[in-house]
Design a protein around this motif. Structure first.
Motif, PDB file in Angstrom:
ATOM      1  N   VAL A   1       2.374   1.417  -4.212  1.00 32.82           N
ATOM      2  CA  VAL A   1       1.556   1.813  -5.369  1.00 32.82           C
ATOM      3  C   VAL A   1       0.445   2.754  -4.922  1.00 32.82           C
ATOM      4  O   VAL A   1       0.039   2.770  -3.759  1.00 32.82           O
ATOM      5  CB  VAL A   1       0.945   0.581  -6.074  1.00 32.82           C
ATOM      6  N   ARG A   2      -0.056   3.555  -5.866  1.00 32.10           N
ATOM      7  CA  ARG A   2      -1.146   4.478  -5.575  1.00 32.10           C
ATOM      8  C   ARG A   2      -2.514   3.852  -5.797  1.00 32.10           C
ATOM      9  O   ARG A   2      -3.517   4.342  -5.294  1.00 32.10           O
ATOM     10  CB  ARG A   2      -0.991   5.729  -6.452  1.00 32.10           C
ATOM     11  N   GLY A   3      -2.561   2.784  -6.595  1.00 32.14           N
ATOM     12  CA  GLY A   3      -3.819   2.094  -6.836  1.00 32.14           C
ATOM     13  C   GLY A   3      -4.251   1.267  -5.637  1.00 32.14           C
ATOM     14  O   GLY A   3      -3.524   1.115  -4.648  1.00 32.14           O
ATOM     15  N   ARG A   4      -5.453   0.719  -5.717  1.00 34.21           N
ATOM     16  CA  ARG A   4      -6.015  -0.051  -4.604  1.00 34.21           C
ATOM     17  C   ARG A   4      -5.291  -1.382  -4.442  1.00 34.21           C
ATOM     18  O   ARG A   4      -4.988  -2.061  -5.431  1.00 34.21           O
ATOM     19  CB  ARG A   4      -7.510  -0.285  -4.830  1.00 34.21           C
TER      20      ARG A   4
ATOM     21  N   ALA B   1      -2.863   2.205 -10.938  1.00 32.67           N
ATOM     22  CA  ALA B   1      -3.396   3.479 -11.397  1.00 32.67           C
ATOM     23  C   ALA B   1      -2.838   3.863 -12.760  1.00 32.67           C
ATOM     24  O   ALA B   1      -3.523   4.493 -13.565  1.00 32.67           O
ATOM     25  CB  ALA B   1      -3.074   4.581 -10.374  1.00 32.67           C
ATOM     26  N   ASP B   2      -1.598   3.479 -13.030  1.00 32.82           N
ATOM     27  CA  ASP B   2      -0.941   3.870 -14.279  1.00 32.82           C
ATOM     28  C   ASP B   2       0.336   3.053 -14.454  1.00 32.82           C
ATOM     29  O   ASP B   2       0.629   2.148 -13.655  1.00 32.82           O
ATOM     30  CB  ASP B   2      -0.641   5.377 -14.296  1.00 32.82           C
TER      31      ASP B   2
ATOM     32  N   ARG C   1       0.821  -1.214   0.000  1.00 36.23           N
ATOM     33  CA  ARG C   1       0.000   0.000   0.000  1.00 36.23           C
ATOM     34  C   ARG C   1       0.854   1.263   0.000  1.00 36.23           C
ATOM     35  O   ARG C   1       0.379   2.330  -0.386  1.00 36.23           O
ATOM     36  CB  ARG C   1      -0.953  -0.012   1.198  1.00 36.23           C
ATOM     37  N   SER C   2       2.084   1.132   0.423  1.00 37.52           N
ATOM     38  CA  SER C   2       2.981   2.286   0.382  1.00 37.52           C
ATOM     39  C   SER C   2       3.799   2.324  -0.901  1.00 37.52           C
ATOM     40  O   SER C   2       4.520   3.293  -1.150  1.00 37.52           O
ATOM     41  CB  SER C   2       3.920   2.261   1.593  1.00 37.52           C
TER      42      SER C   2
ATOM     43  N   ARG D   1      -8.142   0.048 -14.515  1.00 37.05           N
ATOM     44  CA  ARG D   1      -8.160   1.499 -14.333  1.00 37.05           C
ATOM     45  C   ARG D   1      -7.308   2.220 -15.379  1.00 37.05           C
ATOM     46  O   ARG D   1      -7.363   3.455 -15.481  1.00 37.05           O
ATOM     47  CB  ARG D   1      -7.663   1.848 -12.922  1.00 37.05           C
TER      48      ARG D   1
ATOM     49  N   ASP E   1       3.402   3.964 -14.016  1.00 37.64           N
ATOM     50  CA  ASP E   1       4.335   4.141 -12.900  1.00 37.64           C
ATOM     51  C   ASP E   1       4.011   3.166 -11.773  1.00 37.64           C
ATOM     52  O   ASP E   1       4.918   2.629 -11.124  1.00 37.64           O
ATOM     53  CB  ASP E   1       4.279   5.577 -12.386  1.00 37.64           C
ATOM     54  N   ASP E   2       2.721   2.959 -11.535  1.00 34.67           N
ATOM     55  CA  ASP E   2       2.310   1.974 -10.535  1.00 34.67           C
ATOM     56  C   ASP E   2       2.796   0.577 -10.906  1.00 34.67           C
ATOM     57  O   ASP E   2       3.253  -0.196 -10.056  1.00 34.67           O
ATOM     58  CB  ASP E   2       0.780   1.964 -10.419  1.00 34.67           C
TER      59      ASP E   2
END
Length: 434
Positions: A11-14, A45-46, A8-9, A87, A48-49
């Motif tokens: 990636v920005r996605g769920r 999310a993208d 969770r730290s 996403r 970069d994730d």
């Protein structure tokens, strides 16, 4: 499992772990008959994730299985992190250049809706909810494949994250080996975040379904053979033997024609000599409406499939197909191939010399029915003239890439895998290693 909490730290996605509410739904594949064990789910999310996830997975010694929504899942995911790309839904249409830039999670129906106003089309299959990326990575059979070939043949570039977390733009010039492998060799070599495809002219389209009682199947089959023997590349015709629970057996003919209605009706004229159909939905339509022809489910459900490529649709083949009801199968679909599929293709599968594909589908409502479906599929396949090869996108969970590709092609794909992902970080539905 505690180490996975650090995701969770990263990636920005769920991120969903097995103890989280919603995990069961998030990791479930499209085919609910397939068990898909995973260590965690990441909804990127993208790009970069995705790169961040690859770096994390390399250090943690965990594999990554990538799926937009789980079509084609085989359950070969044990211990891996399931990467959902739904996403990543960027969609850009360049009508002047007849091109589209498509995010990894974009379904074919969305591309059709965006391209239709410009008189253009992608290469959609029968379902509008399958991702373009997933179809292209498996080669892809389309309604318009007889005119334009494999879906993968229209891919001009991939944006990828490789097994070392590098983001790259891959074309036939920048990396010919990887480009070749991704155009129909599966998803075992890199994680695709975007792809660029050529769009094709489709200013006129006629299509729809005719449906009869199964008593008329011999006559429908004869008309189908007559039509497909002389069909131009712009005409695609499929025939379906159908038996849905609680209803009488039926037979359907599904068709699309890249041209006007008068030409289409003339080409399909043998159908007009048949008994009056139960229904006839054929009409001039938009390429955005193709999913309405077969009206396949747009929500997940259980299923068991088997595809074979037929080398002939002669009298003996027809007799076998029509000798007895298809139950416990729900459908036995014959797809006309030929046309552009027979032409040279710089893709792992190459040209299709077989004139027809047979797709057998049933629902395993209980163990006994599952066994009966498998037995029916096997009996039909064993009694028909099949080539032994089949398209990657139609493989079922019991099959491997060896069922789709020649030994020489498989050896080349394995070489690409060894050089690009020697530690097997990336886990596709059908691993190139077997």
């Amino acid at each position: 499992m505690n180490a996975l909490h650090t995701l969770r730290s990263v990636v920005r996605g769920r991120v969903l772990l097995p103890e989280d509410t919603g995990f069961d739904a998030a990791h479930r594949p499209w085919n609910l008959a397939v068990e898909q064990p995973v260590a965690a789910v990441v909804e990127a999310a993208d790009a970069d994730d995705v790169a961040a996830l690859v770096r994390y997975s390399r250090s943690a010694g965990l594999g990554i299985a990538t799926q937009p929504n789980g079509h084609g899942a085989t359950g070969r995911t044990n211990g891996a992190i399931l990467l959902r790309t739904g996403r990543m839904d960027t969609l850009q249409i360049d009508p002047d250049g007849c091109r589209a830039r498509i995010g990894a999670g974009v379904p074919t129906g969305a591309v059709q809706a965006a391209a239709a106003p410009y008189g253009l089309t992608g290469l959609p299959g029968s379902s509008p909810v399958v991702s373009v990326t997933g179809v292209a990575l498996g080669g892809g059979l389309s309604w318009f494949g007889r005119t334009y070939g494999w879906v993968a043949d229209s891919v001009t570039a991939f944006d990828i994250v490789d097994a070392e977390a590098r983001q790259r733009h891959v074309t036939a010039d920048t990396d010919p080996d990887l480009f070749w492998a991704l155009r129909g060799g599966g998803g075992d070599y890199a994680i695709v975040t975007n792809l660029e495809v050529s769009l094709h002219p489709a200013r006129r389209l006629f299509g729809g379904r005719m449906l009869w009682d199964a008593l008329h199947a011999p006559y429908v089959m004869e008309a189908y053979r007559q039509i497909t023997t002389t069909a131009p590349d712009e005409l695609t015709v499929w025939m379906d033997l159908l038996h849905f629970p609680g209803s009488d057996p039926m037979v359907a003919v599904d068709a699309t024609y890249l041209g006007d209605a008068c030409e289409a009706r003339d080409l399909l004229s043998p159908l007009e000599d048949l008994p009056r159909p139960l229904s006839d939905s054929r009409r001039t339509m938009s390429v955005a409406e193709l999913g309405s022809i077969t009206a396949e489910p747009t929500d997940p459900g259980p299923g068991m499939s088997r595809c074979e490529l037929l080398t002939d649709l002669d009298d003996a083949t027809v007799k076998t197909l029509l000798a007895e009801p298809i139950a416990p199968l729900l459908s036995a679909q014959i797809r006309h191939l030929g046309g552009a599929f027979t032409r040279p293709s710089d893709s792992p599968h190459g040209p299709l010399s077989e004139p027809y594909a047979l797709y057998l589908f049933g629902v395993p409502s209980d163990p006994a029915t599952a066994d009966a479906v498998t037995a029916k599929q096997r009996a039909l396949a064993d009694s028909l003239p099949v080539s032994g090869r089949k398209p990657l996108t139609f493989l079922n969970p019991t099959e491997t890439l060896a069922d789709a590709f020649t030994p020489a092609t498989l050896a080349r794909l394995r070489s690409v895998k060894r050089r690009r992902d020697p530690h097997n970080l990336l886990r596709s539905n059908f691993p190139v290693g077997g």
